[in-house]
Design a protein around this motif. Structure first.
Motif, PDB file in Angstrom:
ATOM      1  N   ILE A   1      69.238  73.346-101.931  1.00 43.25           N
ATOM      2  CA  ILE A   1      68.627  72.431-100.963  1.00 43.25           C
ATOM      3  C   ILE A   1      68.048  73.250 -99.821  1.00 43.25           C
ATOM      4  O   ILE A   1      68.713  74.144 -99.291  1.00 43.25           O
ATOM      5  N   LYS A   2      66.798  72.938 -99.453  1.00 40.90           N
ATOM      6  CA  LYS A   2      66.146  73.688 -98.377  1.00 40.90           C
ATOM      7  C   LYS A   2      66.467  73.065 -97.011  1.00 40.90           C
ATOM      8  O   LYS A   2      66.809  73.768 -96.064  1.00 40.90           O
ATOM      9  N   SER A   3      66.352  71.765 -96.929  1.00 39.39           N
ATOM     10  CA  SER A   3      66.605  71.131 -95.621  1.00 39.39           C
ATOM     11  C   SER A   3      67.051  69.685 -95.766  1.00 39.39           C
ATOM     12  O   SER A   3      66.697  69.007 -96.735  1.00 39.39           O
ATOM     13  N   VAL A   4      67.853  69.252 -94.786  1.00 37.10           N
ATOM     14  CA  VAL A   4      68.259  67.842 -94.704  1.00 37.10           C
ATOM     15  C   VAL A   4      68.091  67.429 -93.247  1.00 37.10           C
ATOM     16  O   VAL A   4      68.609  68.103 -92.345  1.00 37.10           O
ATOM     17  N   SER A   5      67.349  66.346 -93.015  1.00 37.02           N
ATOM     18  CA  SER A   5      67.224  65.892 -91.629  1.00 37.02           C
ATOM     19  C   SER A   5      67.334  64.378 -91.530  1.00 37.02           C
ATOM     20  O   SER A   5      67.026  63.649 -92.469  1.00 37.02           O
ATOM     21  N   LEU A   6      67.809  63.962 -90.364  1.00 42.32           N
ATOM     22  CA  LEU A   6      67.996  62.537 -90.081  1.00 42.32           C
ATOM     23  C   LEU A   6      67.293  62.223 -88.769  1.00 42.32           C
ATOM     24  O   LEU A   6      67.504  62.905 -87.765  1.00 42.32           O
TER      25      LEU A   6
ATOM     26  N   PRO B   1      77.528  70.403 -91.341  1.00 40.51           N
ATOM     27  CA  PRO B   1      77.137  69.925 -90.010  1.00 40.51           C
ATOM     28  C   PRO B   1      76.270  70.892 -89.203  1.00 40.51           C
ATOM     29  O   PRO B   1      75.586  70.476 -88.279  1.00 40.51           O
ATOM     30  N   LYS B   2      76.294  72.196 -89.544  1.00 39.06           N
ATOM     31  CA  LYS B   2      75.502  73.136 -88.741  1.00 39.06           C
ATOM     32  C   LYS B   2      74.062  73.212 -89.232  1.00 39.06           C
ATOM     33  O   LYS B   2      73.161  73.582 -88.486  1.00 39.06           O
ATOM     34  N   LYS B   3      73.842  72.881 -90.504  1.00 40.03           N
ATOM     35  CA  LYS B   3      72.485  73.017 -91.053  1.00 40.03           C
ATOM     36  C   LYS B   3      71.750  71.685 -91.188  1.00 40.03           C
ATOM     37  O   LYS B   3      70.560  71.667 -91.486  1.00 40.03           O
ATOM     38  N   THR B   4      72.471  70.581 -91.002  1.00 41.75           N
ATOM     39  CA  THR B   4      71.811  69.271 -91.072  1.00 41.75           C
ATOM     40  C   THR B   4      71.205  68.976 -89.702  1.00 41.75           C
ATOM     41  O   THR B   4      71.890  69.073 -88.680  1.00 41.75           O
ATOM     42  N   ARG B   5      69.895  68.667 -89.669  1.00 42.45           N
ATOM     43  CA  ARG B   5      69.197  68.451 -88.394  1.00 42.45           C
ATOM     44  C   ARG B   5      69.177  66.970 -88.036  1.00 42.45           C
ATOM     45  O   ARG B   5      69.032  66.118 -88.928  1.00 42.45           O
ATOM     46  N   VAL B   6      69.325  66.673 -86.752  1.00 45.06           N
ATOM     47  CA  VAL B   6      69.382  65.268 -86.311  1.00 45.06           C
ATOM     48  C   VAL B   6      68.492  65.066 -85.084  1.00 45.06           C
ATOM     49  O   VAL B   6      68.464  65.905 -84.183  1.00 45.06           O
ATOM     50  N   ARG B   7      67.741  63.952 -85.103  1.00 46.00           N
ATOM     51  CA  ARG B   7      67.015  63.513 -83.892  1.00 46.00           C
ATOM     52  C   ARG B   7      67.420  62.079 -83.591  1.00 46.00           C
ATOM     53  O   ARG B   7      67.533  61.271 -84.527  1.00 46.00           O
ATOM     54  N   ILE B   8      67.688  61.787 -82.330  1.00 46.76           N
ATOM     55  CA  ILE B   8      68.008  60.405 -81.942  1.00 46.76           C
ATOM     56  C   ILE B   8      66.948  59.967 -80.928  1.00 46.76           C
ATOM     57  O   ILE B   8      66.716  60.656 -79.921  1.00 46.76           O
ATOM     58  N   ILE B   9      66.301  58.848 -81.247  1.00 45.00           N
ATOM     59  CA  ILE B   9      65.209  58.351 -80.396  1.00 45.00           C
ATOM     60  C   ILE B   9      65.563  56.923 -79.978  1.00 45.00           C
ATOM     61  O   ILE B   9      66.126  56.157 -80.773  1.00 45.00           O
ATOM     62  N   THR B  10      65.235  56.579 -78.726  1.00 49.35           N
ATOM     63  CA  THR B  10      65.470  55.190 -78.293  1.00 49.35           C
ATOM     64  C   THR B  10      64.252  54.676 -77.531  1.00 49.35           C
ATOM     65  O   THR B  10      63.365  55.456 -77.126  1.00 49.35           O
ATOM     66  N   SER B  11      64.199  53.380 -77.376  1.00 46.78           N
ATOM     67  CA  SER B  11      63.106  52.751 -76.627  1.00 46.78           C
ATOM     68  C   SER B  11      63.540  51.328 -76.262  1.00 46.78           C
ATOM     69  O   SER B  11      64.244  50.680 -77.042  1.00 46.78           O
ATOM     70  N   PRO B  12      63.089  50.833 -75.098  1.00 46.78           N
ATOM     71  CA  PRO B  12      63.407  49.433 -74.763  1.00 46.78           C
ATOM     72  C   PRO B  12      62.825  48.471 -75.798  1.00 46.78           C
ATOM     73  O   PRO B  12      63.251  47.326 -75.894  1.00 46.78           O
TER      74      PRO B  12
END
Ligand SMILES: NC(=O)c1ccc[n+]([C@@H]2O[C@H](COP(=O)([O-])OP(=O)(O)OC[C@H]3O[C@@H](n4cnc5c(N)ncnc54)[C@H](O)[C@@H]3O)[C@@H](O)[C@H]2O)c1
Length: 249
Positions: free
Chosen positions: A131-136, A189-200
């Motif tokens: 696996i090359k990459s995993v992102s959420l 957990p160190k190689k899995t990338r995460v972004r959290i975005i919010t908006s009203p």
């Protein structure tokens, strides 16, 4: 008849107890409940027939064939360890707590529901190869992040986190068990990338999972409605626990 004990009598614990009573009563019975807030355990015990005992975590584990953890990341690893030690089955919802003990999920009697995301089955299959990459990328309404960030300051779409799954779980322990579930099934957990975005403007918990590897590419997008009693918990997360129960009971 499987004897079930539930630790954590909030949104998920209650959903599970009611489902067992309504749909699995031929095969299982809730025999014990535990919650640090005694009122919650007592309230739930009154809804279930025959009435389960309200007891300590250790006694609950002793009395149960299958222990369900729906309490929090600070106790989930301890519950899994105690259950495994006593040779009991255990279903863990607060997967963020398992990141420090990833060996636990390799035990055959530790069950992890897929939670509020899709793609875990594909990720497990892909993990057989390279696996090359995993992102959420997670998009959450402001009320789903209350308590973790100062939501009153956010007036437009904002990236509130970008980094590893490990740090995401540390900084947003109540909001991002999906990141833990994803990392436990793939690159860690160190190689899995995460972004959290919010908006009203956001009204749904939306999770996009992207996986690349020697098999090709997977992209999934899950648009969750929050559960009625806890805006931090998606309805699909509760359904995933019920589906796992149907499978293992
Ligand atoms: N795997 C997933 O995709 C996923 C999705 C949603 C929620 N979750 C996790 O599942 C857990 C339960 O979610 P919920 O929506 O039911 O939350 P909730 O807040 O509605 O209920 C949690 C209950 O656990 C109790 N509790 C807290 N700490 C405890 C402890 N140490 N011992 C005993 N009881 C304790 C609380 O008093 C409360 O009644 C949370 O940790 C949440 O982060 C996982």
């Amino acid at each position: 008849m499987k004897r079930i004990g539930i630790i954590g009598c909030g949104t998920i614990g209650t959903g599970i107890a009611e489902f067992i009573q309504a749909r699995l009563k031929a095969k299982a019975r809730v025999v014990a409940l535990c919650d640090i807030d005694l009122k919650k355990a007592n309230f739930l015990s009154k809804k279930i027939k025959p009435r389960p005992v309200v007891t300590s975590m250790d006694n609950l584990i002793k009395k149960s064939d299958l222990v369900i953890e729906a309490a929090g990341v600070n106790v989930s690893a301890a519950i899994a360890k105690k259950a495994v030690l006593r040779k009991k089955s255990v279903l863990i919802m607060s997967t963020g707590g398992l990141l420090k003990n990833p060996g636990l999920i390799k035990k055959s009697n530790v069950y992890i529901p897929s939670g509020a995301i899709c793609g875990i089955d594909g990720l497990k299959a892909a993990s057989i190869g390279r696996i090359k990459s995993v992102s959420l990328t997670t998009r959450k309404p402001l009320k789903g992040l209350k308590g973790s960030i100062d939501v009153d300051k956010i007036k437009k779409e904002t990236v509130v986190y970008s980094g590893t799954a490990q740090d995401a779980v540390r900084r947003f322990p109540k909001n991002i068990n999906v990141a833990a579930t994803l990392s436990l099934s793939g690159l860690g957990p160190k190689k899995t990338r995460v972004r959290i975005i919010t908006s009203p403007k956001y009204t749904r918990n939306t999770h996009e999972v992207e996986i690349e590897g020697e098999f090709g590419r997977i992209f999934t997008r899950t648009e969750n409605l929050p559960s009625k009693s806890n805006p931090k918990t998606s309805q699909l997360a509760i359904f995933s626990a019920l589906a796992k129960l149907k499978e293992v009971i």
